[in-house]
Design an enzyme around this catalytic site. Sequence first.
Site, PDB file in Angstrom:
ATOM      1  N   GLU A 244       0.847  -1.204   0.000  1.00 52.18           N
ATOM      2  CA  GLU A 244       0.000   0.000   0.000  1.00 52.18           C
ATOM      3  C   GLU A 244       0.879   1.249   0.000  1.00 52.18           C
ATOM      4  O   GLU A 244       0.622   2.212  -0.718  1.00 52.18           O
ATOM      5  CB  GLU A 244      -0.919  -0.025   1.231  1.00 52.18           C
ATOM      6  CG  GLU A 244      -1.766   1.228   1.367  1.00 52.18           C
ATOM      7  CD  GLU A 244      -2.886   1.111   2.393  1.00 52.18           C
ATOM      8  OE1 GLU A 244      -3.087   0.019   2.941  1.00 52.18           O
ATOM      9  OE2 GLU A 244      -3.555   2.131   2.627  1.00 52.18           O
ATOM     10  N   GLY A 341       1.012  32.284  -9.645  1.00 51.54           N
ATOM     11  CA  GLY A 341       0.433  33.531  -9.126  1.00 51.54           C
ATOM     12  C   GLY A 341      -1.035  33.322  -8.764  1.00 51.54           C
ATOM     13  O   GLY A 341      -1.432  32.227  -8.354  1.00 51.54           O
ATOM     14  N   THR A 367       0.283   7.585   8.484  1.00 49.45           N
ATOM     15  CA  THR A 367       0.765   8.972   8.359  1.00 49.45           C
ATOM     16  C   THR A 367       2.286   8.973   8.204  1.00 49.45           C
ATOM     17  O   THR A 367       2.966   7.994   8.536  1.00 49.45           O
ATOM     18  CB  THR A 367       0.398   9.811   9.605  1.00 49.45           C
ATOM     19  OG1 THR A 367       1.143   9.319  10.728  1.00 49.45           O
ATOM     20  CG2 THR A 367      -1.091   9.779   9.915  1.00 49.45           C
TER      21      THR A 367
HETATM   22  C1  FAD Z   1      -9.240  10.745   1.950  1.00 41.82           C
HETATM   23  C2  FAD Z   1      -8.993   9.658   2.933  1.00 41.82           C
HETATM   24  C3  FAD Z   1      -9.191   8.337   2.553  1.00 41.82           C
HETATM   25  C4  FAD Z   1      -8.989   7.317   3.478  1.00 41.82           C
HETATM   26  N1  FAD Z   1      -9.284   6.022   3.117  1.00 41.82           N
HETATM   27  C5  FAD Z   1      -9.276   5.068   4.081  1.00 41.82           C
HETATM   28  C6  FAD Z   1      -9.763   3.747   3.793  1.00 41.82           C
HETATM   29  O1  FAD Z   1     -10.152   3.422   2.657  1.00 41.82           O
HETATM   30  N2  FAD Z   1      -9.799   2.856   4.787  1.00 41.82           N
HETATM   31  C7  FAD Z   1      -9.382   3.146   6.055  1.00 41.82           C
HETATM   32  O2  FAD Z   1      -9.452   2.291   6.909  1.00 41.82           O
HETATM   33  N3  FAD Z   1      -8.914   4.375   6.363  1.00 41.82           N
HETATM   34  C8  FAD Z   1      -8.859   5.342   5.411  1.00 41.82           C
HETATM   35  N4  FAD Z   1      -8.419   6.599   5.709  1.00 41.82           N
HETATM   36  C9  FAD Z   1      -7.989   6.889   7.071  1.00 41.82           C
HETATM   37  C10 FAD Z   1      -6.499   7.114   7.217  1.00 41.82           C
HETATM   38  O3  FAD Z   1      -5.794   5.929   7.050  1.00 41.82           O
HETATM   39  C11 FAD Z   1      -6.289   7.748   8.613  1.00 41.82           C
HETATM   40  O4  FAD Z   1      -6.811   9.063   8.540  1.00 41.82           O
HETATM   41  C12 FAD Z   1      -4.840   7.761   9.025  1.00 41.82           C
HETATM   42  O5  FAD Z   1      -4.388   6.462   9.305  1.00 41.82           O
HETATM   43  C13 FAD Z   1      -4.599   8.639  10.275  1.00 41.82           C
HETATM   44  O6  FAD Z   1      -5.468   8.312  11.302  1.00 41.82           O
HETATM   45  P1  FAD Z   1      -6.313   9.467  12.041  1.00 41.82           P
HETATM   46  O7  FAD Z   1      -6.984  10.267  10.984  1.00 41.82           O
HETATM   47  O8  FAD Z   1      -7.139   8.837  13.076  1.00 41.82           O
HETATM   48  O9  FAD Z   1      -5.210  10.412  12.676  1.00 41.82           O
HETATM   49  P2  FAD Z   1      -4.519  10.207  14.119  1.00 41.82           P
HETATM   50  O10 FAD Z   1      -4.067   8.806  14.245  1.00 41.82           O
HETATM   51  O11 FAD Z   1      -5.423  10.761  15.156  1.00 41.82           O
HETATM   52  O12 FAD Z   1      -3.259  11.148  13.973  1.00 41.82           O
HETATM   53  C14 FAD Z   1      -3.304  12.551  14.182  1.00 41.82           C
HETATM   54  C15 FAD Z   1      -1.863  13.074  14.155  1.00 41.82           C
HETATM   55  O13 FAD Z   1      -1.129  12.463  15.238  1.00 41.82           O
HETATM   56  C16 FAD Z   1       0.018  11.833  14.712  1.00 41.82           C
HETATM   57  N5  FAD Z   1       0.330  10.622  15.458  1.00 41.82           N
HETATM   58  C17 FAD Z   1      -0.511   9.615  15.812  1.00 41.82           C
HETATM   59  N6  FAD Z   1       0.159   8.664  16.466  1.00 41.82           N
HETATM   60  C18 FAD Z   1       1.454   9.055  16.510  1.00 41.82           C
HETATM   61  C19 FAD Z   1       2.648   8.495  17.032  1.00 41.82           C
HETATM   62  N7  FAD Z   1       2.650   7.325  17.653  1.00 41.82           N
HETATM   63  N8  FAD Z   1       3.806   9.201  16.907  1.00 41.82           N
HETATM   64  C20 FAD Z   1       3.829  10.397  16.286  1.00 41.82           C
HETATM   65  N9  FAD Z   1       2.723  10.978  15.748  1.00 41.82           N
HETATM   66  C21 FAD Z   1       1.564  10.319  15.858  1.00 41.82           C
HETATM   67  C22 FAD Z   1      -0.324  11.485  13.282  1.00 41.82           C
HETATM   68  O14 FAD Z   1       0.843  11.278  12.483  1.00 41.82           O
HETATM   69  C23 FAD Z   1      -1.133  12.702  12.861  1.00 41.82           C
HETATM   70  O15 FAD Z   1      -0.273  13.737  12.479  1.00 41.82           O
HETATM   71  C24 FAD Z   1      -8.555   7.622   4.783  1.00 41.82           C
HETATM   72  C25 FAD Z   1      -8.325   8.952   5.144  1.00 41.82           C
HETATM   73  C26 FAD Z   1      -8.547   9.953   4.253  1.00 41.82           C
HETATM   74  C27 FAD Z   1      -8.337  11.381   4.687  1.00 41.82           C
END
Ligand code: FAD
Length: 382
Positions: A244, A341, A367
Amino acid sequence: MRRTLFDDEHDLFRQQFRRFVAEEIEPRIPGWNERGMSDREAWRLAGEHGYLGACAPEVYGGAGAEFRYDAIIMEEMAYARAHGMMISLHSDICLPYVLSFGSEEQKQKYVPGCVSGEILLGICMTEPGAGSDLQGIQTRAERRGDHYVLNGAKTFISNGQIGDLFIVVAKTDPEAEKASQAISLLLVEADTPGFVRGRKLDKLGLRGQDTSEIFLQDCRVPAANLLGEEGRGFYMLMDKLQQERICIAVASIASARRSLDDTVSYVKERQAFGQPIARFQNTQFKLAELATEVEVGQAFVDAVVAAHVRGEDVVSEASMAKWWATDLQKRAAAECLQLHGGYGFMAEYPISTDYADAAVQSIYAGTNEIMKRIIARRMGLG
Ligand SMILES: Cc1cc2nc3c(=O)[nH]c(=O)nc-3n(C[C@H](O)[C@H](O)[C@H](O)COP(=O)(O)OP(=O)(O)OC[C@H]3O[C@@H](n4cnc5c(N)ncnc54)[C@H](O)[C@@H]3O)c2cc1C
């Protein structure tokens, strides 16, 4: 510079697929962006031409093709800005779970439809309260006789409205000694009672793609739909997330290249102070730097793809490629927008959507912070 990743057969395939994209995909993109989702006809056509699930063995209707063909599809779709139709999510992210861990019965039942485009796939990992922290999911799959009963809420699910079959990540044993052993994967057909599609979410970018909420409300799924072994879900996810991440890196380099190519054309046309803005040293330096980074990034991503095709363990390198390429894509979109621009801020200039579309690349598929954690852990840093 000729890329050594591909041979003449790949090049021929690319030409064919590029023609398909120009004729069948590009005209549909504005409609997808307006409606917030792709259309089934496009998927059916892609299936008819053999562009879906090409990696599936011939016995299930696929071509048994190796990953480089999929990489070409990803590159061409990203370069065409056809982000609404996530072929790689379907073919390279979801389908491999069924191919690697599915029972013979599951493969026979689902894979031919995935290859033809009749069955579109999605994966439900993320929940409102747990994204990066996958082990913190709350969705339950409780075994009752010959069924599992699923309850929980998922969010940000790609293909959430158009998808037909979802790999749902759920806890089968919340009390398991190790949190990683609590998780299982289940195949859930979208028309199963209790599988409820929620809102199609309004987003900054990827506006042609149906990211959605999904609810599981006493959703009864035959026990035969368990993917692989109970309690092994987390390990299956870890196994497949490498590919992935490579997919995202491949697409990111292609998207960065597109932003760059369009901007090179733009700066040659746009005049300021009596000359094309291409003549300003700042323009030249910015674009020369980006062109260099795209080539450097391409060389690394190609090397990772090649190693992945050879079957090497590239967990660290896939994570490096993912964070670095997506970071480059974001910088390229921002720098190129600046060179447009005020026009760069206008929706009618694709560089504005490049900027918005790039934002998510460092967030999903793990992420970029999580990527760095993986790399650091593999360096023995804890
Ligand atoms: C357009 C889109 C499509 C998506 N499609 C799918 C899909 O098909 N299926 C699916 O299951 N998910 C999907 N996702 C979800 C995506 O995988 C998650 O948004 C992503 O894994 C981050 O999780 P979260 O949004 O809960 O952020 P969080 O986990 O809450 O993270 C928030 C911030 O904290 C940071 N953070 C968290 N833990 C740590 C750590 N241990 N150390 C340092 N920093 C940390 C993160 O890097 C981030 O900057 C999608 C998301 C989007 C926006």
